[in-house]
Design an enzyme around this catalytic site. Structure first.
Site, mmCIF file in Angstrom:
data_model
loop_
_atom_site.group_PDB
_atom_site.id
_atom_site.type_symbol
_atom_site.label_atom_id
_atom_site.label_comp_id
_atom_site.label_asym_id
_atom_site.label_seq_id
_atom_site.Cartn_x
_atom_site.Cartn_y
_atom_site.Cartn_z
ATOM 1 N N HIS A 248 -14.805 4.848 6.680
ATOM 2 C CA HIS A 248 -13.452 5.163 6.225
ATOM 3 C C HIS A 248 -13.189 4.652 4.820
ATOM 4 O O HIS A 248 -13.203 3.445 4.556
ATOM 5 C CB HIS A 248 -12.399 4.564 7.166
ATOM 6 C CG HIS A 248 -11.011 5.004 6.801
ATOM 7 N ND1 HIS A 248 -10.450 6.158 7.299
ATOM 8 C CD2 HIS A 248 -10.101 4.483 5.949
ATOM 9 C CE1 HIS A 248 -9.239 6.308 6.782
ATOM 10 N NE2 HIS A 248 -9.004 5.305 5.949
ATOM 11 N N HIS B 253 -12.618 13.102 1.681
ATOM 12 C CA HIS B 253 -13.346 14.288 2.134
ATOM 13 C C HIS B 253 -13.518 15.241 0.975
ATOM 14 O O HIS B 253 -12.703 15.271 0.047
ATOM 15 C CB HIS B 253 -12.624 14.976 3.298
ATOM 16 C CG HIS B 253 -11.181 15.290 3.045
ATOM 17 N ND1 HIS B 253 -10.190 14.323 3.134
ATOM 18 C CD2 HIS B 253 -10.559 16.433 2.690
ATOM 19 C CE1 HIS B 253 -9.015 14.881 2.854
ATOM 20 N NE2 HIS B 253 -9.211 16.157 2.567
ATOM 21 N N ASN C 2 -9.095 16.061 -2.961
ATOM 22 C CA ASN C 2 -7.715 15.779 -3.344
ATOM 23 C C ASN C 2 -7.465 14.292 -3.166
ATOM 24 O O ASN C 2 -7.783 13.719 -2.120
ATOM 25 C CB ASN C 2 -6.740 16.583 -2.471
ATOM 26 C CG ASN C 2 -6.867 18.083 -2.698
ATOM 27 O OD1 ASN C 2 -6.971 18.541 -3.835
ATOM 28 N ND2 ASN C 2 -6.875 18.855 -1.617
ATOM 29 N N CYS D 84 -12.126 9.870 11.070
ATOM 30 C CA CYS D 84 -13.010 8.866 11.673
ATOM 31 C C CYS D 84 -13.370 9.283 13.101
ATOM 32 O O CYS D 84 -14.521 9.157 13.532
ATOM 33 C CB CYS D 84 -12.344 7.501 11.696
ATOM 34 S SG CYS D 84 -12.320 6.628 10.118
HETATM 35 P P1 AMP Z 1 -6.432 17.596 2.089
HETATM 36 O O1 AMP Z 1 -5.155 18.396 1.987
HETATM 37 O O2 AMP Z 1 -7.296 17.648 0.877
HETATM 38 O O3 AMP Z 1 -6.168 16.197 2.577
HETATM 39 O O4 AMP Z 1 -7.300 18.328 3.199
HETATM 40 C C1 AMP Z 1 -7.161 18.087 4.537
HETATM 41 C C2 AMP Z 1 -7.729 19.280 5.248
HETATM 42 O O5 AMP Z 1 -8.046 18.884 6.557
HETATM 43 C C3 AMP Z 1 -6.781 20.464 5.347
HETATM 44 O O6 AMP Z 1 -7.380 21.587 4.717
HETATM 45 C C4 AMP Z 1 -6.596 20.657 6.844
HETATM 46 O O7 AMP Z 1 -6.555 22.007 7.198
HETATM 47 C C5 AMP Z 1 -7.832 19.976 7.400
HETATM 48 N N1 AMP Z 1 -7.710 19.410 8.733
HETATM 49 C C6 AMP Z 1 -6.745 18.587 9.190
HETATM 50 N N2 AMP Z 1 -7.014 18.213 10.459
HETATM 51 C C7 AMP Z 1 -8.176 18.824 10.786
HETATM 52 C C8 AMP Z 1 -8.993 18.837 11.958
HETATM 53 N N3 AMP Z 1 -8.648 18.155 13.058
HETATM 54 N N4 AMP Z 1 -10.136 19.578 11.950
HETATM 55 C C9 AMP Z 1 -10.484 20.276 10.856
HETATM 56 N N5 AMP Z 1 -9.760 20.296 9.712
HETATM 57 C C10 AMP Z 1 -8.632 19.589 9.690
#
Ligand code: AMP
Length: 120
Positions: free
Chosen positions: A52, A106, A93, A13
């Protein structure tokens, strides 16, 4: 449709709201796209709805425009990254067993190398 629009403690967010300075690679009316911190492929971009929703399970019929907009942005990201013709993957996921670590819906956009490997 969820009552909550954005959560102040949610990192996605905050990114979508411009509060972190994270560069966007693309944006649309309902979603933003930015590079994953820990890329799993030459192109690894996250497409994140501005509103969100914790995960795919929270999507309701009234969110059809939001989801179509976000998926359209994923295609636009693939086009801009030059991976549209070669092929790319879009995935989300939902929940712990899937490996979801950020509880804000996402879509991962992955490409730039062959991805036809068994799902881990
Ligand atoms: P998931 O495991 O499907 O929830 O994916 C979350 C993704 O967000 C992971 O691949 C992380 O590397 C990525 N992630 C977490 N925090 C950040 C951030 N601040 N900026 C960019 N990517 C992020």
């Amino acid at each position: 449709m969820a009552v909550t629009e954005t959560l102040p403690d949610c990192i996605f967010c905050r990114i979508a709201g411009g509060g972190t300075g994270t560069p966007l690679v693309a944006e649309s009316e309902h979603a933003v796209a930015f590079r994953d911190l820990h890329p799993q492929a030459p192109t690894h971009v996250l497409v994140v709805p501005r509103r969100h929703l914790a995960a795919l399970r929270e999507v309701e019929a009234g969110d059809a425009v939001l989801v179509a907009d976000a998926l359209g942005l994923a295609v636009e990201v693939a086009r801009r990254e030059g991976i549209l013709d070669g092929g790319y993957r879009v995935l989300t996921n939902d929940g712990a067993d899937a490996g979801q670590t950020v509880p804000h819906l996402h879509f991962h956009v992955l490409g730039g190398r062959p991805l036809h490997v068994p799902l881990g």
